[in-house]
Design a protein around this motif. Structure first.
Motif, mmCIF file in Angstrom:
data_model
loop_
_atom_site.group_PDB
_atom_site.id
_atom_site.type_symbol
_atom_site.label_atom_id
_atom_site.label_comp_id
_atom_site.label_asym_id
_atom_site.label_seq_id
_atom_site.Cartn_x
_atom_site.Cartn_y
_atom_site.Cartn_z
ATOM 1 N N ALA A 100 0.855 -1.193 0.000
ATOM 2 C CA ALA A 100 0.000 0.000 0.000
ATOM 3 C C ALA A 100 0.882 1.231 0.000
ATOM 4 O O ALA A 100 2.070 1.173 0.330
ATOM 5 C CB ALA A 100 -0.928 0.010 1.219
ATOM 6 N N VAL A 101 0.288 2.358 -0.367
ATOM 7 C CA VAL A 101 0.996 3.633 -0.371
ATOM 8 C C VAL A 101 0.077 4.680 0.247
ATOM 9 O O VAL A 101 -1.140 4.666 0.019
ATOM 10 C CB VAL A 101 1.415 4.029 -1.802
ATOM 11 N N VAL A 102 0.666 5.561 1.062
ATOM 12 C CA VAL A 102 -0.087 6.625 1.732
ATOM 13 C C VAL A 102 0.664 7.935 1.537
ATOM 14 O O VAL A 102 1.880 7.995 1.754
ATOM 15 C CB VAL A 102 -0.244 6.338 3.240
ATOM 16 N N LEU A 103 -0.049 8.983 1.101
ATOM 17 C CA LEU A 103 0.528 10.319 0.974
ATOM 18 C C LEU A 103 -0.119 11.230 2.012
ATOM 19 O O LEU A 103 -1.359 11.328 2.075
ATOM 20 C CB LEU A 103 0.293 10.904 -0.422
ATOM 21 N N LEU A 104 0.711 11.892 2.818
ATOM 22 C CA LEU A 104 0.242 12.862 3.806
ATOM 23 C C LEU A 104 0.957 14.176 3.569
ATOM 24 O O LEU A 104 2.175 14.194 3.357
ATOM 25 C CB LEU A 104 0.530 12.360 5.222
ATOM 26 N N GLY A 105 0.227 15.277 3.604
ATOM 27 C CA GLY A 105 0.852 16.571 3.378
ATOM 28 C C GLY A 105 -0.164 17.672 3.200
ATOM 29 O O GLY A 105 -1.222 17.681 3.824
ATOM 30 N N SER A 106 0.147 18.601 2.298
ATOM 31 C CA SER A 106 -0.628 19.842 2.202
ATOM 32 C C SER A 106 -1.648 19.857 1.077
ATOM 33 O O SER A 106 -2.449 20.786 0.986
ATOM 34 C CB SER A 106 0.336 21.026 1.998
ATOM 35 N N SER A 107 -1.662 18.858 0.194
ATOM 36 C CA SER A 107 -2.471 18.945 -1.017
ATOM 37 C C SER A 107 -3.930 18.595 -0.778
ATOM 38 O O SER A 107 -4.249 17.525 -0.238
ATOM 39 C CB SER A 107 -1.906 18.014 -2.091
ATOM 40 N N ASN A 108 -4.829 19.491 -1.193
ATOM 41 C CA ASN A 108 -6.265 19.223 -1.187
ATOM 42 C C ASN A 108 -6.626 18.515 -2.496
ATOM 43 O O ASN A 108 -6.912 19.156 -3.501
ATOM 44 C CB ASN A 108 -7.053 20.530 -1.045
ATOM 45 N N TRP A 109 -6.610 17.223 -2.459
ATOM 46 C CA TRP A 109 -6.671 16.426 -3.686
ATOM 47 C C TRP A 109 -7.919 16.679 -4.510
ATOM 48 O O TRP A 109 -7.863 16.665 -5.747
ATOM 49 C CB TRP A 109 -6.569 14.949 -3.336
ATOM 50 N N LEU A 110 -9.057 16.903 -3.887
ATOM 51 C CA LEU A 110 -10.323 17.036 -4.613
ATOM 52 C C LEU A 110 -10.681 18.481 -4.907
ATOM 53 O O LEU A 110 -11.733 18.740 -5.476
ATOM 54 C CB LEU A 110 -11.455 16.373 -3.818
ATOM 55 N N SER A 111 -9.808 19.430 -4.538
ATOM 56 C CA SER A 111 -10.129 20.823 -4.826
ATOM 57 C C SER A 111 -8.957 21.607 -5.403
ATOM 58 O O SER A 111 -9.146 22.683 -5.963
ATOM 59 C CB SER A 111 -10.623 21.540 -3.563
ATOM 60 N N SER A 112 -7.760 21.087 -5.284
ATOM 61 C CA SER A 112 -6.581 21.846 -5.695
ATOM 62 C C SER A 112 -6.451 21.947 -7.211
ATOM 63 O O SER A 112 -6.675 20.965 -7.918
ATOM 64 C CB SER A 112 -5.320 21.186 -5.141
ATOM 65 N N PRO A 113 -6.062 23.126 -7.722
ATOM 66 C CA PRO A 113 -5.691 23.240 -9.139
ATOM 67 C C PRO A 113 -4.220 22.875 -9.371
ATOM 68 O O PRO A 113 -3.730 22.969 -10.495
ATOM 69 C CB PRO A 113 -5.933 24.722 -9.436
ATOM 70 N N PHE A 114 -3.526 22.476 -8.295
ATOM 71 C CA PHE A 114 -2.130 22.037 -8.361
ATOM 72 C C PHE A 114 -1.220 23.111 -8.980
ATOM 73 O O PHE A 114 -0.298 22.803 -9.723
ATOM 74 C CB PHE A 114 -2.014 20.724 -9.145
ATOM 75 N N SER A 115 -1.503 24.358 -8.652
ATOM 76 C CA SER A 115 -0.674 25.461 -9.142
ATOM 77 C C SER A 115 0.231 26.027 -8.055
ATOM 78 O O SER A 115 1.181 26.748 -8.352
ATOM 79 C CB SER A 115 -1.568 26.585 -9.696
ATOM 80 N N ALA A 116 -0.052 25.723 -6.787
ATOM 81 C CA ALA A 116 0.767 26.209 -5.678
ATOM 82 C C ALA A 116 1.871 25.200 -5.371
ATOM 83 O O ALA A 116 1.848 24.060 -5.846
ATOM 84 C CB ALA A 116 -0.102 26.438 -4.445
ATOM 85 N N VAL A 117 2.823 25.621 -4.554
ATOM 86 C CA VAL A 117 3.888 24.728 -4.099
ATOM 87 C C VAL A 117 3.351 23.896 -2.933
ATOM 88 O O VAL A 117 2.986 24.445 -1.895
ATOM 89 C CB VAL A 117 5.133 25.514 -3.673
ATOM 90 N N GLU A 118 3.272 22.598 -3.136
ATOM 91 C CA GLU A 118 2.795 21.675 -2.113
ATOM 92 C C GLU A 118 3.949 20.793 -1.653
ATOM 93 O O GLU A 118 4.906 20.559 -2.402
ATOM 94 C CB GLU A 118 1.678 20.778 -2.667
ATOM 95 N N VAL A 119 3.849 20.263 -0.441
ATOM 96 C CA VAL A 119 4.822 19.303 0.066
ATOM 97 C C VAL A 119 4.074 18.156 0.745
ATOM 98 O O VAL A 119 3.224 18.402 1.609
ATOM 99 C CB VAL A 119 5.812 19.954 1.053
ATOM 100 N N SER A 120 4.382 16.934 0.341
ATOM 101 C CA SER A 120 3.815 15.742 0.957
ATOM 102 C C SER A 120 4.908 14.693 1.092
ATOM 103 O O SER A 120 5.956 14.780 0.452
ATOM 104 C CB SER A 120 2.658 15.176 0.120
ATOM 105 N N VAL A 121 4.652 13.694 1.912
ATOM 106 C CA VAL A 121 5.564 12.559 2.030
ATOM 107 C C VAL A 121 4.806 11.298 1.640
ATOM 108 O O VAL A 121 3.644 11.113 2.003
ATOM 109 C CB VAL A 121 6.133 12.433 3.454
ATOM 110 N N GLU A 122 5.452 10.460 0.869
ATOM 111 C CA GLU A 122 4.873 9.196 0.415
ATOM 112 C C GLU A 122 5.413 8.066 1.288
ATOM 113 O O GLU A 122 6.619 7.858 1.384
ATOM 114 C CB GLU A 122 5.226 8.940 -1.049
ATOM 115 N N LEU A 123 4.505 7.333 1.915
ATOM 116 C CA LEU A 123 4.866 6.197 2.765
ATOM 117 C C LEU A 123 4.499 4.916 2.029
ATOM 118 O O LEU A 123 3.317 4.672 1.769
ATOM 119 C CB LEU A 123 4.117 6.274 4.101
ATOM 120 N N ASN A 124 5.491 4.103 1.682
ATOM 121 C CA ASN A 124 5.193 2.859 0.973
ATOM 122 C C ASN A 124 5.858 1.631 1.571
ATOM 123 O O ASN A 124 5.620 0.521 1.111
ATOM 124 C CB ASN A 124 5.542 2.973 -0.519
ATOM 125 N N GLU A 125 6.730 1.810 2.567
ATOM 126 C CA GLU A 125 7.215 0.649 3.315
ATOM 127 C C GLU A 125 6.057 0.157 4.171
ATOM 128 O O GLU A 125 5.286 0.943 4.723
ATOM 129 C CB GLU A 125 8.416 1.058 4.166
#
Length: 579
Positions: free
Chosen positions: A353-378
């Protein structure tokens, strides 16, 4: 005399799995058929094993697809392609498993937080209680949920498991959780007669009641803090930038085979601000639905008096539900989870499985701002992320199916956790100590880092507001009196804060703290990094919010300590704002 203690009666069905490996005999027979296909008699003769043992062993091997029957040039048994791959690649043979269902009926009392079997105690429903009864009032805290009962279920089931069994999880869809009163006879307490499972806190409270005549008080335990986890991470798992977040969304949703979970603070409606990038998110979810993937969708804002996010979520639900084969696989919640956390999670199509936690509003963001998230896949880190998401959504009564899937998936990941290498750099991954910060942990950590950082102190917040001075500027100033590199990045102001207020603090902190306004591109990221090895990827605006102990899951931070992580994140971030 009887006293009545507040309690919760929990009934559910749990799935227990028995697993066992393979014997040397089974491996010998598999290797023999790989070398020389033949009959049961051939194998029995070559290995000097009784024919009956060979026959039953081959039957088990065939159940797992490791042995097959070939009809040309003559009928014979042989190792299948699957079995050959296990032998050639040196992998472990697949474990054999068997599930059984057990019924759980436990009682949790709220004075000493003991867990009892329901059949071992006497309970009374609320409607039978009168003012004449010696009853203790329920504590003022939140109700118990399937999630808060999880640890109690583990404690309850531990004594019921057979050798080789483990608890996969609880079927929360059919669970029942109700308030009751637990009846305790004080004469039994005097004589030391208490049901099995009584805690020392309960015994002590009842003994004090006997000696003083005063009823005990009920309480809710303090929320548990997640322990630190030893895991591994690669540099590319620090996701920086709007474009990369959108690409990650499409990749993670695109590889999922079973479940996708999306928690976004807001949900964008179809209006004049709807962009091609919003559409790419919807298309990725539609394609997942076409493959039969279940989509679990949540939003978190409480600032929604007109229910705009609920309406937008329903629009998305209708759109995805119209996809062929998607009926019943869209679990979109129209009630808020009341958390500012943003999370994307999915199976990876390969048993993990993979989990992303951070600043991105996935269902509302236009992805134009600088976002930071961490991907957990271990596996162990991803399981912690899934547990966190489960805790956030657990108050929603309509999310029981999602809660159950998250619980079962996390259990599987922990049981099959990825091996951790002692090396500092294997395949681009480095060993990391990971811990989860709850809302009220952020300010404590910020002040600690201000005194303990050795080289640099860099904090990024989307907004600065009324709490900016005590919450962020003061700790930064403490660090700046000792260190040469102390920076605070921000993009927006909130509440009563004006440009002149920031200008005054910039002048006051000149030469101590660099207050850096980044307006284009807007910085939506929230993180803290110090020295070379420490990073906190968060959802909290350090300069405009304060974490509350009353709602610990309103904000979440992921603290990563690993070689070069702070240096790497800072370089990526600077590349975004300078490019």
């Amino acid at each position: 005399m009887k006293v009545y203690l507040p309690a919760w009666h929990y009934r559910a069905r749990a799935i227990v799995q028995r697993t066992w490996g393979w014997s040397p005999i089974e491996e010998m027979i598999l290797l023999a058929l790989d070398r020389a296909p033949g009959t049961i008699e051939n194998v029995a003769t070559s290995l000097a094993i009784p024919t009956q043992v060979v026959g039953s062993t081959i039957a088990r091997l065939m159940q797992f697809g490791l042995v097959e029957v070939r009809f040309s040039p003559a009928p014979q048994l042989a190792t299948s392609t699957i079995g050959q791959n296990f032998i050639r690649l040196g992998g472990a043979l697949p474990e054999r498993t068997e599930d059984r269902e057990i019924h759980i009926s436990l009682v949790l009392e709220k004075v000493g937080h003991s867990v009892f079997r329901n059949r071992d105690v006497e309970t009374a429903p609320l409607y039978r209680m009168t003012d004449a009864n010696h009853k203790v009032n329920f504590p003022a805290g939140p109700d118990e949920t399937d999630d808060t009962m999880a640890a109690r279920v583990n404690q309850f089931v531990a004594g019921m498991l057979r050798p080789g069994e483990w608890l996969r999880g609880v079927q929360t869809i059919n669970s029942v959780l109700e308030r009751k009163y637990l009846a305790i006879e004080l004469n039994d307490v005097k004589n030391g007669l208490l049901p099995e499972g009584a805690s020392q806190d309960l015994i002590q409270a009842l003994q004090e009641t006997i000696s003083t005549g005063m009823l005990p008080e009920a309480s809710d335990p303090q929320p548990s803090r997640s322990p630190a986890i030893d895991t591994t991470i690669a540099d590319e798992q620090l996701i920086v930038g709007g474009d990369l977040h959108l690409e990650c969304f499409e990749r993670i949703v695109g590889q999922a085979e079973f479940d996708v979970f999306v928690l976004s603070t807001f949900v964008a409606p179809h209006n004049e601000k709807y962009t091609e990038r919003h559409e790419r998110v919807r298309i990725a979810l539609e394609q997942a639905c076409l493959r039969g993937v279940r989509c679990h969708l949540f939003y978190g804002t409480t600032l929604d008096a007109e229910r705009k996010n609920a309406i937008a979520m329903q629009e998305l639900n209708v759109r995805l539900s119209s996809v062929r084969h998607a009926r019943g696989s869209i679990l979109a919640q129209r009630d808020s989870v009341r958390s500012h956390v943003k999370c994307l999670a999915a199976d990876d199509g390969q048993g993990g499985a993979v989990v992303l936690l951070g600043s991105s509003n996935w269902l509302s963001s236009p992805f134009s701002a600088v976002e930071v998230s961490v991907e957990l896949n271990e596996n162990l880190a991803a399981a912690a992320g899934l547990d966190l998401l489960r805790s956030i959504i657990s108050p929603l009564s309509g999310a029981r199916r999602s809660i159950e899937i998250l619980q079962f998936t996390a259990s599987e990941l922990r049981r099959t956790r990825s091996p951790l290498s002692p090396s500092t750099d294997v395949g681009g991954r480095v060993p990391v100590r990971m811990s989860i910060l709850q809302a009220d942990d952020h300010e404590r950590l910020l002040r600690t880092v201000a005194h303990e950082a050795d080289e640099r102190f860099v904090c990024c917040t989307n907004k600065v507001g009324a709490t900016m001075v005590p919450g962020l500027f003061n700790p930064a100033e403490v660090a700046g009196r000792r260190l040469d590199d102390v920076r605070v990045y921000y993009s927006r102001r909130s509440g009563p804060i004006k440009r002149r207020h920031i200008a005054a603090h910039r002048e006051r902190l000149n030469g101590v703290v660099d207050l850096i306004a980044v307006e284009d591109p807007q910085v939506h990221a929230k993180f803290l990094l110090w020295d070379k090895d420490h990073v906190v990827v968060s959802t909290m605006n350090w300069g405009s919010q304060s974490g509350s102990m009353d709602n610990p899951l309103d904000e979440i931070g992921v603290h990563l300590e690993g070689p070069g992580l702070g240096t790497s994140l800072l370089a990526k971030f600077e590349g975004q704002i300078e490019g």
